[in-house]
Every structure is written in C-alpha cells, then in structure tokens.
Motif scaffolding. Structure first.
Motif, PDB file in Angstrom:
ATOM      1  N   LYS A   1      66.562  49.860  16.405  1.00 55.71           N
ATOM      2  CA  LYS A   1      65.478  50.121  17.341  1.00 55.71           C
ATOM      3  C   LYS A   1      65.426  49.002  18.365  1.00 55.71           C
ATOM      4  O   LYS A   1      65.371  47.819  18.008  1.00 55.71           O
ATOM      5  N   ASN A   2      65.456  49.388  19.636  1.00 55.62           N
ATOM      6  CA  ASN A   2      65.371  48.422  20.733  1.00 55.62           C
ATOM      7  C   ASN A   2      64.211  48.784  21.653  1.00 55.62           C
ATOM      8  O   ASN A   2      63.914  49.966  21.861  1.00 55.62           O
ATOM      9  N   PHE A   3      63.566  47.759  22.190  1.00 58.29           N
ATOM     10  CA  PHE A   3      62.621  47.919  23.284  1.00 58.29           C
ATOM     11  C   PHE A   3      63.206  47.175  24.481  1.00 58.29           C
ATOM     12  O   PHE A   3      63.059  45.959  24.601  1.00 58.29           O
ATOM     13  N   GLY A   4      63.919  47.898  25.348  1.00 62.24           N
ATOM     14  CA  GLY A   4      64.593  47.223  26.452  1.00 62.24           C
ATOM     15  C   GLY A   4      65.654  46.286  25.908  1.00 62.24           C
ATOM     16  O   GLY A   4      66.545  46.686  25.163  1.00 62.24           O
ATOM     17  N   LEU A   5      65.538  45.004  26.272  1.00 58.73           N
ATOM     18  CA  LEU A   5      66.506  44.011  25.803  1.00 58.73           C
ATOM     19  C   LEU A   5      66.139  43.432  24.444  1.00 58.73           C
ATOM     20  O   LEU A   5      66.920  42.703  23.843  1.00 58.73           O
ATOM     21  N   GLN A   6      64.919  43.756  23.962  1.00 59.25           N
ATOM     22  CA  GLN A   6      64.488  43.208  22.676  1.00 59.25           C
ATOM     23  C   GLN A   6      64.946  44.101  21.526  1.00 59.25           C
ATOM     24  O   GLN A   6      64.660  45.296  21.494  1.00 59.25           O
ATOM     25  N   GLU A   7      65.673  43.506  20.598  1.00 62.41           N
ATOM     26  CA  GLU A   7      66.151  44.235  19.419  1.00 62.41           C
ATOM     27  C   GLU A   7      65.178  43.999  18.269  1.00 62.41           C
ATOM     28  O   GLU A   7      64.987  42.879  17.818  1.00 62.41           O
ATOM     29  N   LEU A   8      64.552  45.094  17.786  1.00 58.58           N
ATOM     30  CA  LEU A   8      63.624  44.976  16.656  1.00 58.58           C
ATOM     31  C   LEU A   8      64.347  45.109  15.326  1.00 58.58           C
ATOM     32  O   LEU A   8      64.155  44.307  14.417  1.00 58.58           O
ATOM     33  N   PHE A   9      65.190  46.170  15.194  1.00 57.83           N
ATOM     34  CA  PHE A   9      65.892  46.424  13.940  1.00 57.83           C
ATOM     35  C   PHE A   9      67.382  46.599  14.219  1.00 57.83           C
ATOM     36  O   PHE A   9      67.766  47.261  15.185  1.00 57.83           O
ATOM     37  N   SER A  10      68.207  46.008  13.371  1.00 57.41           N
ATOM     38  CA  SER A  10      69.652  46.139  13.481  1.00 57.41           C
ATOM     39  C   SER A  10      70.228  46.447  12.104  1.00 57.41           C
ATOM     40  O   SER A  10      70.226  45.593  11.214  1.00 57.41           O
ATOM     41  N   ASP A  11      70.663  47.691  11.920  1.00 56.47           N
ATOM     42  CA  ASP A  11      71.227  48.133  10.630  1.00 56.47           C
ATOM     43  C   ASP A  11      70.305  47.762   9.472  1.00 56.47           C
ATOM     44  O   ASP A  11      70.740  47.228   8.446  1.00 56.47           O
ATOM     45  N   ALA A  12      69.011  48.032   9.639  1.00 59.18           N
ATOM     46  CA  ALA A  12      68.013  47.696   8.616  1.00 59.18           C
ATOM     47  C   ALA A  12      67.790  48.880   7.691  1.00 59.18           C
ATOM     48  O   ALA A  12      67.881  50.039   8.112  1.00 59.18           O
ATOM     49  N   GLY A  13      67.507  48.607   6.432  1.00 62.73           N
ATOM     50  CA  GLY A  13      67.283  49.701   5.489  1.00 62.73           C
ATOM     51  C   GLY A  13      66.507  49.282   4.258  1.00 62.73           C
ATOM     52  O   GLY A  13      66.449  48.104   3.901  1.00 62.73           O
ATOM     53  N   PHE A  14      65.885  50.265   3.627  1.00 69.74           N
ATOM     54  CA  PHE A  14      65.160  50.066   2.362  1.00 69.74           C
ATOM     55  C   PHE A  14      64.793  51.439   1.828  1.00 69.74           C
ATOM     56  O   PHE A  14      64.970  52.458   2.510  1.00 69.74           O
ATOM     57  N   GLN A  15      64.302  51.494   0.613  1.00 68.05           N
ATOM     58  CA  GLN A  15      63.772  52.740   0.082  1.00 68.05           C
ATOM     59  C   GLN A  15      62.470  52.475  -0.668  1.00 68.05           C
ATOM     60  O   GLN A  15      62.240  51.370  -1.153  1.00 68.05           O
ATOM     61  N   VAL A  16      61.643  53.491  -0.713  1.00 66.82           N
ATOM     62  CA  VAL A  16      60.351  53.404  -1.393  1.00 66.82           C
ATOM     63  C   VAL A  16      60.446  54.182  -2.693  1.00 66.82           C
ATOM     64  O   VAL A  16      60.678  55.401  -2.685  1.00 66.82           O
ATOM     65  N   GLY A  17      60.292  53.491  -3.824  1.00 62.23           N
ATOM     66  CA  GLY A  17      60.372  54.131  -5.127  1.00 62.23           C
ATOM     67  C   GLY A  17      59.041  54.719  -5.564  1.00 62.23           C
ATOM     68  O   GLY A  17      57.989  54.475  -4.958  1.00 62.23           O
ATOM     69  N   LYS A  18      59.063  55.482  -6.601  1.00 64.58           N
ATOM     70  CA  LYS A  18      57.875  56.164  -7.118  1.00 64.58           C
ATOM     71  C   LYS A  18      56.809  55.145  -7.521  1.00 64.58           C
ATOM     72  O   LYS A  18      57.090  54.181  -8.227  1.00 64.58           O
ATOM     73  N   ASN A  19      55.584  55.377  -7.047  1.00 66.33           N
ATOM     74  CA  ASN A  19      54.398  54.560  -7.372  1.00 66.33           C
ATOM     75  C   ASN A  19      54.505  53.103  -6.920  1.00 66.33           C
ATOM     76  O   ASN A  19      53.750  52.250  -7.397  1.00 66.33           O
ATOM     77  N   GLU A  20      55.428  52.821  -6.015  1.00 65.50           N
ATOM     78  CA  GLU A  20      55.532  51.452  -5.498  1.00 65.50           C
ATOM     79  C   GLU A  20      54.461  51.206  -4.438  1.00 65.50           C
ATOM     80  O   GLU A  20      54.215  52.049  -3.572  1.00 65.50           O
ATOM     81  N   ARG A  21      53.831  50.060  -4.518  1.00 65.40           N
ATOM     82  CA  ARG A  21      52.868  49.625  -3.497  1.00 65.40           C
ATOM     83  C   ARG A  21      53.495  48.420  -2.790  1.00 65.40           C
ATOM     84  O   ARG A  21      53.650  47.348  -3.394  1.00 65.40           O
ATOM     85  N   ILE A  22      53.849  48.609  -1.526  1.00 60.74           N
ATOM     86  CA  ILE A  22      54.700  47.650  -0.819  1.00 60.74           C
ATOM     87  C   ILE A  22      53.912  46.947   0.277  1.00 60.74           C
ATOM     88  O   ILE A  22      53.352  47.587   1.171  1.00 60.74           O
ATOM     89  N   GLY A  23      53.871  45.635   0.215  1.00 58.94           N
ATOM     90  CA  GLY A  23      53.291  44.835   1.284  1.00 58.94           C
ATOM     91  C   GLY A  23      54.345  44.542   2.336  1.00 58.94           C
ATOM     92  O   GLY A  23      55.456  44.134   2.007  1.00 58.94           O
ATOM     93  N   VAL A  24      54.020  44.793   3.600  1.00 60.47           N
ATOM     94  CA  VAL A  24      54.966  44.598   4.702  1.00 60.47           C
ATOM     95  C   VAL A  24      54.583  43.335   5.472  1.00 60.47           C
ATOM     96  O   VAL A  24      53.466  43.228   5.977  1.00 60.47           O
ATOM     97  N   VAL A  25      55.525  42.369   5.527  1.00 63.85           N
ATOM     98  CA  VAL A  25      55.234  41.094   6.183  1.00 63.85           C
ATOM     99  C   VAL A  25      56.270  40.813   7.267  1.00 63.85           C
ATOM    100  O   VAL A  25      57.380  41.339   7.245  1.00 63.85           O
ATOM    101  N   GLY A  26      55.883  39.980   8.195  1.00 69.43           N
ATOM    102  CA  GLY A  26      56.752  39.603   9.304  1.00 69.43           C
ATOM    103  C   GLY A  26      55.890  39.013  10.406  1.00 69.43           C
ATOM    104  O   GLY A  26      54.685  39.268  10.470  1.00 69.43           O
TER     105      GLY A  26
END
Length: 604
Positions: A9-34
């Motif tokens: 994902k890019n916004f103009g010249l700014q690259e947000l994600f590059s070949d990024a990946g993950f999966q969400v498992g059953k009943n997982e509660r995931i905190g997203v930080v950055g």
C-alpha cells in the motif's frame, strides 16, 4: 479466519506496507501497535473494504461478519434505546434480546432516563460515538475492529469496556494508545514497523523486545557484512595485477558482486518532550477553599471542594465525562469564576494550559512555525523551527497553515507552544488522545523530570498509575480530594459504579456506622488475601527469572552465530540455531505462563 498476504500500500511516494502479512486465528484478540502514520487505521479500512491496496491479497471467509466503531453518525430511530436495539440480531426463536443493549448502554455511561427518553440527535458528539460503539458491541459480529475506542470514554466506562472485551467470544482487533488497556484485553500483539507487519502471542512489551532484538541482529550483521566487503576489496586491490593470483582475484570480484550490502536502518522519528521550567521560590503554589461551581442553579458540578497544591505535586483529576473535570481546570486557570469559595494562586506561579478547547484558539491563518513563534518570549524563529521539528513538523512541514492540519497535528502544535514557554505549573487536559504509545512514554518521562507541579485530566489508567500522587475524584455526584495514589483509591474506596448494589438492611447497617466493623473478621480477610497473593507473586518472580535466563541465552546464541559465520563454521551455525529455536519456543511458553498467572493475581 482472515488472512492477509504480501500486502502493498502506497500513498503517493510514502510506502505504508511492503509485502506485509498476518492471519487472525479463532478467538484471537489482537492489539495493533505502531507509530502515528504507520498505517494502523489504514489497515482497518483495507480489511473493511473502504480502502484499496496496491498488491497482495486479503481472504475473508464467506458469511464472516466484521463490525467496527464507525465515526459516521446516521441515526434513524426516535430514542437511544431503539437505535441501539436496531443492531441486534434475532436469536434462534426470533426474539431480540434487548436486555443486552440496556446492559451495554449502561456500561458505556448512559443513565436509564437518557436511554429511554432521549433522541440520539440530542447527544453530544462524544456520546453519539459511544452509541455507535454500543451498536457495534450489540451486533456481536464474528470480528470486531475498534480504533481508539477509549478516546470517547471516561475512566469508569473504559474499565467496563475492558471487562466486556476480555470476555468477547469472537475475534477482535484493537488500536489504542492505552498500553494497560491493550495488554489486559488482548491475547496477541500485531506491530506495524518499517512497512512490515509482525504478530505474536503476548503483550506489547514482548513484541517490542522482539523487534529490538531483530534490529540489533541486523546492525551486527551489517557491521560484519561491511567488514567482509572491506576484506574482499583489499584483497582485490592488493593482488589485482599479479598473474599468479588472477583466478583468486576473479573469484573475489564475483563474490563481491554477489554480496549485496545490507542497508542501514532508517532513523524513526519520535516526539521528544522537554518542558521549559521557571523557578518557584515557595512551597505552596495554590489553595482551593470551599470551591463551588455550577453553570446553573440546577446543575452544581463542584461543591465545597478544598485542597492545596505544592511544588513538585502530581495531581490527577479523574471521573466520568461531563461531571466537571475540565471545569475544575478552567477554574484553576482563572478562565471561569467560582460561584463561591476561591482559588488562591501564589504570585510566582506560572501556568501552561493544554486543553481541548485551547486547540480551537490556534490562529488558522498562521503557519505551524508562526504559531509556535508567537508563544515564545524572544520570538526567535530558529527556536520555533526547532520546536516544530521536535513535534515532527520538519522542513517544509513547519510552513503548513494551521487550517490544513488534522486534529492530532493541531494538538502537537499546542504542545510545542507549551514546551517553548517557561512555567512551573502544567495544566494538562487529555494530552494523550492523539499520541501513539511511544509518544505517551516520552510525555510520561518528561513529566517525571519536570520539577514544577502538574495537574492532569485523563481517563488512561496507565498514565494515572504512573503519574498521580494525589487525586480529585468526580464520582457519585460529588467532587472529592483524595490524598493518595490511584491504586490506593481503588483498594480503599473504589468507583461507585463498580460496587454491588446494597439491600435496605445493608444500607441501614452502614448508616449506623461502617467504621465499627468486626476487626478480627477484617484481619482474617486480609490474611486470606495475603495467603492467596504471596504464592502467585513468588511464581511470577520465578517465571520472570526464567524468562531473563532464556533471553540471555538467545542473545548469546545470536552473538555465537555471528562469530561462527565470520569463521565459516557452517555446522556450528546449524547447531547453535537449533538450540536458539528451542529456547525461543520455551520463551513463548514462559510468556504464556506469565500472562496466565498474572491474570490469576489480578483476579485475586
């Protein structure tokens, strides 16, 4: 469940994600930080299909429902209760379980009369967002996405939401700057860092430690790589013109061409707080005497409140929204006059006030640099530019007009103005709402180092625990001063909303004198609690010791691998790597055990 693969994902010249990946498992509660701007909210929009992406794939199972906290306000029902019930799904018998809605609305701070009689249109903006949150919770989707839900809640509602989410039966992804809240609710942490996504079981600190360890290995490998390249280059230069070494030189040239140099890690910008102090020659900064205030005779917010503030004090003002916390700050800052009583401020007290309404006083026609410069005593442009850089308005960004900035960016401008103006008393009203976790940590450190006094309004329990030595508490319809920490308050008093309702007989007994409790019974209760807590504390201490030993072992393995690589010992590298992976697996088990025992301790 949900799978994200090779996301770009890019916004103009700014690259947000590059070949990024993950999966969400059953009943997982995931905190997203950055860090702010890393793409946390954008990731949610991509999952919801509200934002496109430039590469990769997102796989969502069929008939899998995703609920989210919407900022869009579109209410179609006459009352708050009816609006919230519109999100409910009928059960197997076709009945709508409306009692769930009443419980959720009550937990989020709506009183019964408001729920039944008020129209959603009559609510303030903050309570309208709470209503959207209630609808999202009541809908019970397969997965819930919550982006900074605590920004719209008061401390009592935050505590309720924390308990609610801990029992959430589906999947959850949560963005919040409140580390304590996230660690309490989430089973996993997902970090967005350097355009990549990394997810692991455990709390925020565990993920941050893993990222830090990876970056240290990268830097060491890069140094080793540079040394190898230098060695190859020297060999080539030395024997380039010797025919007897021609084959060896050609081999080294090819090795050098194959060996791509590792790039240096780009420095990550962060906010760097440092308040400018002015001396305070006395001890007592201000005194409130029998302070009372209300905007009308029927709405008394503060009644007969008295307390004193001394140099170096740390006072937190806490309680539900709309009960008078900001009003008290405005009274202290002389922006409001009390109905009765007084706020007596020492002549040498110099205040700096960060308030939500103060953000609206910024001059929209000025640039960031000009607005900061206007607050400086010497009006020095260079100092204004430096403060702009500290608040992440570097280069031409300092020349942006205030009118084009987001709410979070305007808050940073106001913080920059406060950093540049000398003071000995800070008044801070929800200063962390637009900050990421790293910036919150920086703010707490700056407050620790500030030698003047500070008064803070916040609903973030982590900050209150770290900051407050004394409290003004708005609860049960009253404002009271409490001489102690927030933990003292929770243990000795507690929030009215969290106390079980008492029967008439119990209330009569209490009114006859709660101080005359049986001392032996209370002593026995304390003893039993101590007996339950002590072994859990000892177990946690042992687990933490085991974790430290394993982490030290992994760190040594990393060093040994680098040494073995330098010596060309392939078999040794494989042997050490196997031992290191085993230790990492044991570390994961220890982290899980630590979390389990810690929750047991919290329950006790």
């Amino acid at each position: 469940m949900i799978q994200v693969q090779n996301l770009k994902k890019n916004f103009g010249l700014q690259e947000l994600f590059s070949d990024a990946g993950f999966q969400v498992g059953k009943n997982e509660r995931i905190g997203v930080v950055g860090r702010n701007g890393s793409g946390k909210s954008t990731l949610f929009k991509i999952i919801l299909g509200e934002e496109g992406y430039d590469g990769g794939s997102i796989n969502v199972p069929k008939n899998y429902s995703i609920g989210y906290l919407s900022q869009h306000l579109n209410f179609t029902h006459a009352t708050i209760f009816e609006e919230a019930c519109s999100a409910l799904k009928p059960n197997e018998d076709g009945w709508v379980e409306s009692y769930k809605v009443e419980s959720i609305l009550s937990g989020l701070g709506f009183d019964k009369e408001t729920i039944e009689k008020k129209s959603p249109a009559m609510l303030s903006g903050g309570f309208q967002i709470r209503l959207n949150l209630a609808k999202a919770l009541a809908a019970e989707p397969n997965m819930l996405l919550l982006d900074e839900p605590t920004n719209y809640l008061d401390i009592v509602s935050v505590r309720w939401l924390q308990k609610f989410l801990r029992s959430w039966q589906g999947e959850l992804m949560l963005i919040t700057h409140d580390r304590r809240f996230m660690d309490s609710v989430c089973t996993h942490t997902l970090g967005i860092h350097r355009q990549k996504i990394r997810k692991m079981q455990g709390n925020v600190a565990k993920l941050q430690d893993a990222i830090l360890a990876d970056e240290e290995v990268h830097l060491r490998t890069m140094e080793n790589d540079a040394s190898k390249r230098e060695h190859l280059q020297k060999f080539i230069e030395r024997f380039r013109y010797k025919s007897s070494k021609a084959k060896a030189v050609q081999s080294k040239v090819k090795a050098l061409e194959r060996h791509e140099p590792l790039s240096n890690l780009e420095k990550i910008k962060t906010l760097d707080f440092e308040f400018t102090e002015t001396d305070f020659p006395a001890k007592k900064m201000l005194t409130t005497r029998h302070l009372s205030f209300g905007f009308s005779k029927d709405l008394t917010l503060i009644e007969n409140l008295s307390f004193e503030l001394y140099k170096g004090d740390r006072l937190a003002i806490i309680g539900p929204n709309g009960k008078g916390k900001t009003t008290l700050l405005n009274l202290i800052a002389s922006e409001l006059k009390p109905n009765s009583g007084s706020v007596d401020v020492h002549n040498s007290t110099v205040m700096n006030y960060f308030g939500q309404t103060n953000v609206n006083r910024l001059d929209l026609g000025k640039t960031v640099e000009e607005e900061i410069q206007s607050s400086l005593e010497d009006k020095a442009r260079g100092k204004a530019r430096t403060l702009a850089g500290v608040m992440m308005f570097e280069g031409d960004n300092a020349l942006k007009k205030i009118q084009v900035l987001s709410g979070g960016e305007r808050s940073r401008v106001l913080l920059a103005k406060i950093l540049g103006k000398p003071c000995n008393l800070l008044l801070l009203d929800e200063p962390t709402n637009h900050l990421d976790m790293d910036s919150v940590d920086s703010l707490i450190e700056a407050l620790d180092e500030f030698k003047g006094a500070a008064i803070l309004v916040s609903h973030d329990e982590e900050i209150i625990h770290a900051f407050a030595k004394r409290l003004v508490i708005f609860d049960g319809g009253k404002a009271k001063f409490f001489d102690g920490t927030y933990q003292d308050f929770l243990e000795r008093v507690g929030w009215v909303a969290e106390k079980p309702e008492k029967s008439g007989e119990a209330l009569n007994r209490e009114s006859r004198g709660s101080d005359k409790r049986d001392k032996r019974e209370r002593a026995e209760q304390i003893l039993q609690r101590s007996r339950a807590i002590r072994p859990l504390e000892q177990k946690i201490k042992q687990i933490e010791s085991d974790i430290q030993q394993k982490e030290n072992f992994v760190a040594q393995c990393e060093k040994d691998i680098i040494t073995a690589a330098e010596n060309g010992e392939g078999l040794k590298i494989a042997e050490i790597s196997k031992e290191m992976e085993l230790a990492k697996g044991q570390l994961l088990d220890l982290y899980s055990e630590w979390e389990k025992v810690h929750k047991e301790l919290e329950a006790v």
